[in-house]
Design an enzyme around this catalytic site. Structure first.
Site, mmCIF file in Angstrom:
data_model
loop_
_atom_site.group_PDB
_atom_site.id
_atom_site.type_symbol
_atom_site.label_atom_id
_atom_site.label_comp_id
_atom_site.label_asym_id
_atom_site.label_seq_id
_atom_site.Cartn_x
_atom_site.Cartn_y
_atom_site.Cartn_z
ATOM 1 N N GLY A 1 0.879 -1.056 -0.236
ATOM 2 C CA GLY A 1 -0.319 0.358 -0.085
ATOM 3 C C GLY A 1 0.579 1.233 0.130
ATOM 4 O O GLY A 1 0.507 2.116 -1.192
ATOM 5 N N GLY B 1 1.414 -6.200 4.073
ATOM 6 C CA GLY B 1 2.697 -6.782 3.676
ATOM 7 C C GLY B 1 3.914 -6.589 5.085
ATOM 8 O O GLY B 1 4.623 -7.525 4.978
ATOM 9 N N ARG C 1 11.598 -2.709 21.984
ATOM 10 C CA ARG C 1 11.091 -4.369 21.502
ATOM 11 C C ARG C 1 10.760 -4.587 19.948
ATOM 12 O O ARG C 1 9.512 -4.231 19.732
ATOM 13 C CB ARG C 1 10.458 -4.933 23.464
ATOM 14 C CG ARG C 1 10.322 -5.884 23.103
ATOM 15 C CD ARG C 1 12.383 -6.628 22.733
ATOM 16 N NE ARG C 1 12.401 -7.184 24.249
ATOM 17 C CZ ARG C 1 13.049 -6.852 24.418
ATOM 18 N NH1 ARG C 1 14.373 -5.964 23.900
ATOM 19 N NH2 ARG C 1 13.318 -7.094 26.026
ATOM 20 N N PRO D 1 11.790 -10.269 14.559
ATOM 21 C CA PRO D 1 12.599 -10.205 14.347
ATOM 22 C C PRO D 1 12.906 -10.028 12.993
ATOM 23 O O PRO D 1 13.514 -9.350 11.694
ATOM 24 C CB PRO D 1 14.075 -10.735 15.221
ATOM 25 C CG PRO D 1 13.307 -11.209 16.585
ATOM 26 C CD PRO D 1 11.650 -11.287 15.879
ATOM 27 N N THR E 1 10.550 -10.777 10.379
ATOM 28 C CA THR E 1 9.793 -9.954 10.034
ATOM 29 C C THR E 1 10.001 -8.521 9.813
ATOM 30 O O THR E 1 9.924 -7.620 8.643
ATOM 31 C CB THR E 1 7.753 -9.939 10.011
ATOM 32 O OG1 THR E 1 7.963 -9.598 11.533
ATOM 33 C CG2 THR E 1 7.569 -11.411 9.203
ATOM 34 N N GLN F 1 11.039 -5.570 6.776
ATOM 35 C CA GLN F 1 10.276 -4.318 7.165
ATOM 36 C C GLN F 1 11.425 -3.327 6.379
ATOM 37 O O GLN F 1 11.351 -2.070 6.071
ATOM 38 C CB GLN F 1 9.400 -3.951 7.925
ATOM 39 C CG GLN F 1 8.972 -2.644 7.538
ATOM 40 C CD GLN F 1 7.810 -2.839 8.782
ATOM 41 O OE1 GLN F 1 8.045 -3.309 10.224
ATOM 42 N NE2 GLN F 1 6.949 -2.132 8.386
ATOM 43 N N GLY G 1 7.148 1.828 16.908
ATOM 44 C CA GLY G 1 6.816 1.062 14.882
ATOM 45 C C GLY G 1 8.012 1.767 14.197
ATOM 46 O O GLY G 1 9.716 2.106 14.222
ATOM 47 N N GLU H 1 7.628 3.362 8.723
ATOM 48 C CA GLU H 1 8.169 4.754 7.947
ATOM 49 C C GLU H 1 9.632 4.857 8.010
ATOM 50 O O GLU H 1 10.816 5.215 7.298
ATOM 51 C CB GLU H 1 7.716 5.861 8.724
ATOM 52 C CG GLU H 1 6.036 5.284 9.436
ATOM 53 C CD GLU H 1 5.340 5.253 7.612
ATOM 54 O OE1 GLU H 1 5.746 5.966 7.156
ATOM 55 O OE2 GLU H 1 3.859 5.243 8.071
HETATM 56 MO MO1 MOS Z 1 2.008 4.951 5.768
HETATM 57 S S1 MOS Z 1 2.469 6.215 4.095
HETATM 58 O O1 MOS Z 1 0.854 4.882 7.134
HETATM 59 O O2 MOS Z 1 0.850 3.774 4.692
#
Ligand code: MOS
Length: 743
Positions: free
Chosen positions: A242, A470, A629, A633, A635, A639, A703, A706
């Site tokens: 996405g 994904g 934390r 690990p 996946t 990413q 997270g 990004e």
């Molecule tokens: Mo992301 S740009 O928050 O899918």
């Protein structure tokens, strides 16, 4: 998790389904009697439709309808657009754009007709028979030429910001002023956008969507058709990427729903790769200026960061392009200004690292330029200006281990091999350079509900509406449930990506592990407490043990010495319970306001530049994430690697090129718009600091989606400078820019 041990890597729970074709994506659902919709788009960038000849198309074999602004069925909820810059909803932003809503053309590539036929090929053919004539008006699509038309968005977040003195950098002994630009970049997941809509009853609709949030799509469709939300069922268990393009429901999705209702058949629409450039958003062309001042000792005196980005004439799109500059470094004088210029273009949308990826390219390139002026190592310069607490909000960070990240990344890339004199390392025909940069993105915890059911066959089922676009959300959720309840991984089933499941937000903004993961954590903890109560009942096997000392492992409950145990299955059977079920809502508390919560990353690259051809190869990449934390690990590493691949594209190849005479993209296909392919991506080393954040959520996880991308392009630009002495400030760094540039 609660204890301080790192989590083991586990295999992707849906990996087998994905590689064997068992995973079903929206366009793969087979419905009887399905019709196909093809979109006809405008050739001009601005004007009105003078004539639209649909006769031939209507007469073509298999055609069920050709819909234009004259024949578009009404959408009841479109009478009253919602207000504000809403990320979702029909259609968006409280502004006037409605698909097939009038004879106005607001951008090239705007849908002007939807052709529906009984097969895809017949719809495609009939679409070629639709002929439009226009009354053209003069259009403006070039941001650079219209940069003086920028307006400051009305939302408080985007007001000009000053800390200390505006443009205070100018008084510093060492100063730098530079312009940085990024072009339009387009999210190009393999899976094209679209929707499959099936009205099962007059007021009930089933939607197979490409959406980053089934609940968001459910709301948007319910609002558009004035339906009860429970009559709108949205399913998106699997999504082929996405990157932000599917965070809203686009007007063409609503239109397909309206037409499906009108013709009384399910309709599938999959837009073309060409249409992906204009119908589902893009990262906007952005012009930035950084002014930076420092003392001779390398202490920042001031930073001024100005950004001008494009938006559509019909909607204000905004993003946090200058946000990072406000808090990233300890610096007394900061000023930021952010403006948008309405152009005759389709509206941009968030794209991985929205705002920050753009801003970090400028800020982190400028940091490198200043370090060079100061004759300081770029890491040392950052350390001299390290922000221990958040200078913008004047409060502590919930966690920040960026110093450790710099160190670990430097060790892994071999930073000691970097020569500070640019252009001084050559291997055969190649110049070698090293570069680094930092990235950051807000880490938050939203609200979500989850359900967990343990049954007397030993299985655990966990459920949440969240879509896995994904990154491995299913795997992360299973890992969290396993970490709380100790039930073996292969006995845990998960159900995600359906609006019938418990409420969850969009998968976006790097918040899902924190938000939905916490809900899974909390509901599994409730189950654990209920099971503990059963185990401690007077006649039960662990009677007399202390609840807070019980150990859950491998489907058993043990006392603290592991001398006594009982199987969860036996506990349920002994209590005549076929299953034990909990549903729970979960959200953050006051800590979310007491601390500044950010994830941080550091990217290091080695590049090889061929001075004869201008070719740049990223030959090594190391990305370090300070994301609290790490829940899963394996996946998580995937990413991060995906972020590097995207970052290499952003740095070196990705640019949607517009011919402004026509307002149209000239490279609107994957042969000419170059995303990084496997041959462009070296082995990527991913490093996790993997220390729990003490405040953000029960897992201590922040997270990562990004920050995997944010900053990466600057690391490449900085490495190219180190290799060649040439500073490229406009992305992408294509060979022509290196060959044409004097040192
Ligand atoms: Mo992301 S740009 O928050 O899918």
């Amino acid at each position: 998790m609660e204890n301080n041990t790192k989590n083991p890597p586990i295999d992707r729970v849906d990996g087998r389904m994905k590689v064997t074709g068992g995973a079903k994506y929206f366009a793969e659902f087979e419905l009887p009697n399905v019709a196909h919709c093809v979109v006809v788009t405008a050739d001009i960038a601005k004007g009105t439709i003078a004539g639209l000849d649909t006769k031939k198309a209507e007469g073509a074999s298999g055609v069920l309808g050709v819909f234009t602004h004259l024949t578009m069925p009404s959408v009841p909820g479109w009478d009253a657009p919602p207000s504000g810059n809403a990320p979702t909803g029909p259609p968006s932003g409280g502004q006037k754009y409605r698909i097939l809503g009038s004879d106005q053309v607001l951008f090239a590539g705007q849908p002007i007709a939807l052709v529906v036929a009984d097969s895809l090929e017949r719809a495609q053919y009939a679409a070629t028979l639709v002929k439009a004539t226009y009354k053209k008006q003069t259009h403006r699509t070039d941001l650079t030429k219209n940069r003086d038309k920028g307006v400051t968005p009305t939302n408080e977040r985007f007001k000009d910001y000053t800390r200390g003195e505006a443009d205070g950098y100018k008084s510093a002994p060492i100063t730098l002023e530079a312009d940085y630009t990024i072009p339009v970049e387009v999210h190009h997941p393999m899976e094209l956008h679209g929707v499959l809509v099936h009205w099962t009853e007059a007021d009930k609709v089933m939607v197979y969507a490409k959406t980053q949030g089934v609940k968001t799509t459910q709301k948007a469709i319910a609002q558009a058709f004035k339906l009860d939300e429970k009559n709108v069922h949205v399913h998106t268990e699997f999504m082929g990427g996405g990157f932000g393009m599917a965070l809203r429901t686009w007007p063409q999705e609503i239109a397909v729903a309206a037409i499906a209702k009108k013709i009384g058949r399910p309709i599938k629409m999959v837009i073309t790769r060409n249409q992906m450039f204009t119908m589902v958003g893009y990262r906007p062309n952005t012009l930035q200026t950084i002014g930076m001042g420092a003392t001779n000792e390398g202490k920042l005196v001031g930073i001024a960061h100005n950004a001008i980005a494009e938006t559509a004439s019909y909607e204000d799109f905004t993003e946090g392009t200058v946000s990072m500059t406000k808090f990233m470094y300890d610096c007394p004088n900061i000023s930021t200004r952010y403006k948008i210029v309405p152009l005759d273009r389709s509206v941009p949308i968030w794209m991985r690292g929205p705002g920050e990826a753009t801003g970090a390219f400028a800020l982190e390139s400028a940091m490198d330029e200043m370090a060079h002026k100061l004759k300081l190592d770029p890491i040392e310069f950052r350390l001299r200006n390290y922000a221990e607490t958040d200078p913008e909000r004047n409060r502590p960070f919930s966690s920040k281990n960026l110093k450790e990240a710099y160190q670990k990344g430097a060790d892994a890339i071999g930073w000691a091999n970097r020569k500070s004199e640019p252009g001084s390392v050559r291997e055969g025909n190649w110049l070698i350079g090293y570069g680094m940069s930092s990235g950051t993105f807000n880490a938050s915890r939203g609200q979500a509900t989850a359900r967990a059911v343990v049954s007397n066959d030993g299985k655990l089922l966990i459920q949440s509406a969240v879509t896995d676009i994904g990154p491995g959300t299913g795997t992360a959720m299973v890992a969290i449930a396993h970490q709380v309840l100790g039930i073996p991984l292969k006995q845990i089933n998960y159900e995600l990506g359906d609006s019938l499941l418990p409420n969850a937000p969009n998968q976006g903004g790097s918040t899902i592990t924190s938000t939905v993961g916490s809900a899974i954590h909390d509901v599994c903890s409730s189950l654990k407490n209920a099971l503990a109560e059963l185990a401690l009942k007077p006649d039960a096997p662990l009677s007399g043990s202390r609840q807070d000392e019980l150990v859950f492992d491998g489907g058993f409950v043990y006392d603290n010495t592991r001398s006594k145990k009982v199987a969860i299955v036996d506990l349920l059977k002994a209590n005549n319970m076929p299953l034990l079920e909990k549903t729970q809502e979960s959200k953050g508390g006051a800590e979310q306001q007491q601390y500044s919560m950010y994830s941080f990353s550091v990217h290091f690259v080695q590049v090889r530049v061929n001075p004869a051809t201008g070719s740049v190869r990223v030959s090594k990449a190391v990305s370090v994430a300070d994301s609290g934390r790490i829940v899963s690990p394996k996946t998580a590493a995937s990413q991060m690697i995906g972020g590097v691949a995207g970052g290499i594209g952003m740095a070196l190849t990705e640019e949607a090129v517009m011919d402004h005479r026509f307002g149209r993209f000239v490279n609107n296909n994957l042969a000419d718009y170059h995303v990084a392919v496997s041959a462009d991506v070296p082995h990527v080393e991913t490093i996790f600091i993997d220390k729990p954040d003490p405040y953000i959520n029960p897992m201590g996880s922040k997270g990562m989606g990004e920050i995997a991308l944010i900053g990466f392009a600057a690391a490449v630009a900085n490495a190219v400078f180190n290799a060649t002495g040439k500073r490229v400030r406009d992305l992408p760094i294509t060979p022509d820019k290196l060959l044409n540039k004097a040192v």
